[in-house]
Design a protein around this motif. Structure first.
Motif: not given
Length: 541
Positions: A280-292, A330-341
């Motif tokens: 679960i990407p929280f804020n580690n992926l910056n998709v801003r540059d790929h948006l209109p 029976n699963y694991l969920a990792f919510i992944v955040y940017h290290d600086s956060s």
């Protein structure tokens, strides 16, 4: 010749309809195998129950009645009954029965015989069953509820399939502690018991389960959100304890691997050898540059304290509900955040209750290590993708465990789902050709060697659209919910209605297929994703 009873039966009872209670007792007394001892444990004396139990006990010496003034729960009552039976050295087989079910005449004899004729390591026998209503009439649920019963014991950690008619050997019961955790006392008990013995299934229907009698646990769970939530909590506790026990037990690990289920020589992922981790990407992926350009937000806004505060609120009140609502935990969920956060994340988490053991936030730099650690002992790894503001259907994890992909398949793609606007309450059936709701399939050995399926290809329809170019299979069911909300600048219900992207042949890549307007239907769909206590409040998230 007089024979001593070798089967011990406990019947716990608190409040019960007199007619139903009598039917349950008489069904035991009418067993074709007569050499049993029945212990009725009255867990909180009520006059009609006490009078009925006493009357039967006065006529049949096989019945013992134990009374408690205070109601302490099914697990306590069972332990009292079995402690009494353990003292009888002639008893070698144990079972317990409900005060509202009916047990067919062959129940005790067939299960005992199956245990006697099975190899010595088999310690638990269980059977098929009918589902009946309050009047004893067969319910249409019977076939569906019997379908998943015949499974290997390794699958028990993923779903309870033992049913309601069972018997086990006392020699194995003595290896573990007693019952606990009402209302999932059976599930917890059999998870522990089967760590010491094998199981065997009897396809014959040997009893009738009364689905919704006035005092049944199933009816209480259905009518009480609090009890239903407690059951879900206890399930997570039991899952955690079971995994911790088995990680420490080398003999069980060996047994677990050697008895891996095969079906028609199928050798791919199964319940026993597959690890599902939700990324679960929280804020580690910056998709801003790929948006209109007209949708682009301020640069690095996803790293600000304000953004994290708002997104954490959405995750906790939407996506987390979906995770905790999964029928298979029976699963694991990792919510992944940017290290600086890290500082902002840790601060926000203090505002919410502690997360379940299988759901946790991890910084981006630690995700790979967390995954590889979790893969120890598994042959296959499913990396399931989910945004931190979206949801999966309550049965999707369960569906994945039973899915049988082709050997060459690298990704499962969920094209069909729903789009939901939590501010307006709009809900529609949604199609996305290259959906970001997908699941990457790996052999653990390959993953540990560095193999990765690169699907990060931002496009107009999502950031993981590259999945469609890999060898893939389509999940046709509507299993995801794409959440449009006031903070989601890249995705909105209104825009999806207005704009449909098409491929070179003119086929739609995204499409709202139908808007659902019936309020009851909408509520039912939302609760299938977000839990029975979720309601549309009109305020949104």
């Amino acid at each position: 010749m007089h024979m001593e009873p070798d089967v011990g039966i406990v019947m716990p009872v608190y409040r019960q309809d007199s007619k139903i209670f009598k039917e349950a007792i008489e069904s035991i007394l009418n067993q074709t195998y007569p050499y049993f001892q029945l212990v009725i444990v009255i867990d909180g004396v009520t006059p009609n129950v006490d009078n009925i139990a006493s009357a039967y006990a006065s006529k049949d010496t096989r019945i013992t009645v134990i009374r408690r003034e205070d109601n302490k729960g099914t697990d306590v009552a069972l332990n009292i009954g079995f402690q009494f039976l353990q003292k009888n050295t002639n008893i070698h087989y144990l079972t317990w029965v409900s005060s509202d079910n009916i047990y067919y005449p062959e129940f005790a004899g067939v299960l005992k015989q199956r245990l006697e004729n099975s190899p010595s390591h088999v310690g638990l026998a269980y059977s098929g069953f009918d589902v009946i209503d309050d009047n004893g009439k067969n319910d249409k649920k019977t076939d569906a509820w019997n379908e998943p019963l015949n499974q290997p014991k390794e699958n028990l950690i993923n779903e309870y399939f033992i049913g309601y008619g069972f018997m086990y050997k006392k020699v194995f019961a003595q290896k573990i502690d007693g019952y606990r955790y009402t209302p999932i006392e059976d599930y917890d008990y059999f998870l522990r018991l089967t760590e010491h013995c094998g199981i065997t299934f009897v396809p014959q229907k040997l009893m009738a389960f009364r689905f919704s009698s006035p005092y049944s646990n199933s009816l209480q769970l259905k009518n009480s959100h609090e009890k239903s939530k407690r059951r879900s909590y206890l399930l997570r506790v039991v899952m955690k304890e079971t995994r911790q026990r088995r990680e420490k037990s080398l003999p069980f690990k060996k047994l677990y691997r050697s008895e891996t289920f095969t079906e028609n020589q199928y050798t791919g992922p199964t319940v026993a050898n597959n690890r599902i981790i939700i990324y679960i990407p929280f804020n580690n992926l910056n998709v801003r540059d790929h948006l209109p350009k007209h949708l682009q937000t301020e640069e690095n806004s996803h790293l600000t304290e304000e953004w994290i505060h708002e997104r954490m609120h959405i995750f906790m009140n939407f996506t987390l509900k979906s995770l905790m609502n999964q029928s298979n935990q029976n699963y694991l969920a990792f919510i992944v955040y940017h290290d600086s956060s890290r500082q902002f994340i840790e601060k926000e988490l203090q505002n919410y209750p502690e997360l379940p053991f299988n759901i946790r936030f991890v910084p981006s730099s630690e995700y790979e290590k967390a995954v590889t650690t979790a893969l120890k002992g598994y042959e296959y790894f499913y990396e399931l993708h989910l945004y931190s503001d979206d949801a999966y259907h309550q049965n999707f994890i369960q569906q994945l465990y039973h899915y049988r992909p082709a050997p060459q398949t690298k990704v499962l793609i969920c094209q069909n789902g729903y789009i939901y606007h939590s501010m307006t309450g709009e809900l529609g059936e949604y199609y996305n050709f290259a959906s970001s709701f997908n699941c990457l399939l790996y052999k653990v050995t390959d993953y540990l060697k560095g193999v990765r399926h690169n699907i990060f290809t931002p496009s107009a329809t999502g950031i993981w659209s590259g999945a469609i170019r890999l060898p893939h299979e389509i999940i046709s069911d509507r299993v995801y919910m794409n959440h449009a909300h006031k903070h989601n600048v890249a995705f909105s219900f209104e825009n999806e209605k207005k704009q449909t992207f098409r491929d070179e042949k003119g086929e739609p890549l995204n499409l709202i297929e139908k808007t659902i307007t019936d309020k009851a239907e909408k509520q039912s769909i939302l609760q299938a994703f977000l839990g029975p206590d979720y309601t549309m409040n009109g305020h949104g998230i």
